[in-house]
Design a protein around this motif. Structure first.
Motif, PDB file in Angstrom:
ATOM      1  N   ILE A  15     -29.096  -2.439  14.898  1.00  0.00           N
ATOM      2  CA  ILE A  15     -29.429  -1.136  14.885  1.00  0.00           C
ATOM      3  C   ILE A  15     -28.308  -0.127  15.502  1.00  0.00           C
ATOM      4  N   ASP A  16     -27.760  -0.510  16.355  1.00  0.00           N
ATOM      5  CA  ASP A  16     -26.978   0.210  16.801  1.00  0.00           C
ATOM      6  C   ASP A  16     -25.844   0.852  16.565  1.00  0.00           C
ATOM      7  N   ASP A  17     -24.983  -0.026  16.161  1.00  0.00           N
ATOM      8  CA  ASP A  17     -24.183   0.282  14.629  1.00  0.00           C
ATOM      9  C   ASP A  17     -24.072   0.732  13.782  1.00  0.00           C
ATOM     10  N   LEU A  18     -25.376   0.626  13.304  1.00  0.00           N
ATOM     11  CA  LEU A  18     -25.858   1.435  12.067  1.00  0.00           C
ATOM     12  C   LEU A  18     -26.038   2.834  11.819  1.00  0.00           C
ATOM     13  N   LYS A  19     -26.586   3.305  13.060  1.00  0.00           N
ATOM     14  CA  LYS A  19     -26.104   4.330  13.725  1.00  0.00           C
ATOM     15  C   LYS A  19     -25.279   5.658  13.798  1.00  0.00           C
ATOM     16  N   ILE A  20     -24.821   4.250  14.617  1.00  0.00           N
ATOM     17  CA  ILE A  20     -23.007   4.273  14.633  1.00  0.00           C
ATOM     18  C   ILE A  20     -22.339   5.174  13.391  1.00  0.00           C
ATOM     19  N   LYS A  21     -22.311   4.584  12.375  1.00  0.00           N
ATOM     20  CA  LYS A  21     -21.571   4.089  10.955  1.00  0.00           C
ATOM     21  C   LYS A  21     -22.659   4.990   9.879  1.00  0.00           C
ATOM     22  N   LYS A  22     -23.470   5.759  10.111  1.00  0.00           N
ATOM     23  CA  LYS A  22     -24.270   6.084   9.368  1.00  0.00           C
ATOM     24  C   LYS A  22     -23.494   6.951   8.170  1.00  0.00           C
ATOM     25  N   ARG A  23     -22.613   7.709   8.462  1.00  0.00           N
ATOM     26  CA  ARG A  23     -21.901   9.019   7.411  1.00  0.00           C
ATOM     27  C   ARG A  23     -21.480   7.432   6.239  1.00  0.00           C
ATOM     28  N   ARG A  24     -20.405   6.296   6.433  1.00  0.00           N
ATOM     29  CA  ARG A  24     -19.805   5.768   6.141  1.00  0.00           C
ATOM     30  C   ARG A  24     -20.985   4.523   5.427  1.00  0.00           C
ATOM     31  N   VAL A  25     -21.802   3.876   5.900  1.00  0.00           N
ATOM     32  CA  VAL A  25     -22.329   3.475   5.155  1.00  0.00           C
ATOM     33  C   VAL A  25     -23.696   3.778   4.118  1.00  0.00           C
ATOM     34  N   TYR A  26     -24.251   4.795   4.499  1.00  0.00           N
ATOM     35  CA  TYR A  26     -25.114   4.970   4.170  1.00  0.00           C
ATOM     36  C   TYR A  26     -24.801   6.631   2.997  1.00  0.00           C
ATOM     37  N   GLY A  27     -23.966   7.175   2.805  1.00  0.00           N
ATOM     38  CA  GLY A  27     -22.900   7.693   1.846  1.00  0.00           C
ATOM     39  C   GLY A  27     -23.029   6.998   0.959  1.00  0.00           C
TER      40      GLY A  27
END
Length: 131
Positions: A15-27
């Motif tokens: 969960i912590d990692d997903l918040k940090i990598k939001k732009r790369r993953v969610y994009g």
């Protein structure tokens, strides 16, 4: 990735990692649905392990990503995850109502198998035989 087999610490780190990598993953459109699946399943697992702080942190992350409101499947997972957290930590009646509403919505739209899958998962995590 199936979060059912991760430890509580690994789920929190995810969960912590997903918040940090939001732009790369969610994009990336192709990753969004899977991202939400991971978040909501993680929330349910953390909640059933009694970790209210991290479960609510996961709900905040889902809001941060936009809750996937344009996707029926993700909206339903959102309702189920919020229902589990509400049931376990806030108001059992309201939480159960949210869970049942999510499952019934799936059934009304013709996917009984999907509804039963999630019902059995939640029952197993709650240690119950029926909702």
């Amino acid at each position: 990735m199936n979060v059912d087999f991760l430890s509580e610490i690994e789920i929190i780190q995810l969960i912590d990692d997903l918040k940090i990598k939001k732009r790369r993953v969610y994009g990336e459109f192709k990753y969004r649905r899977r991202l939400y699946q991971l978040i909501y399943r993680s929330i349910i697992l953390l909640a059933t392990k009694g970790n209210v702080k991290e479960a609510k942190k996961g709900l905040e992350l889902a809001i941060f990503f936009g809750n996937g409101s344009a996707d029926f499947y993700i909206s339903t997972l959102n309702l189920l995850a919020n229902g589990v957290v509400t049931y376990l930590f806030e108001d059992r009646t309201k939480g159960m109502s949210m869970i049942v509403e999510g499952l019934q919505t799936i059934e009304r739209l013709g996917n009984l198998e999907f509804s039963r899958y999630h019902e059995q998962r939640i029952l197993k995590l709650f240690g119950k035989e029926y909702l």
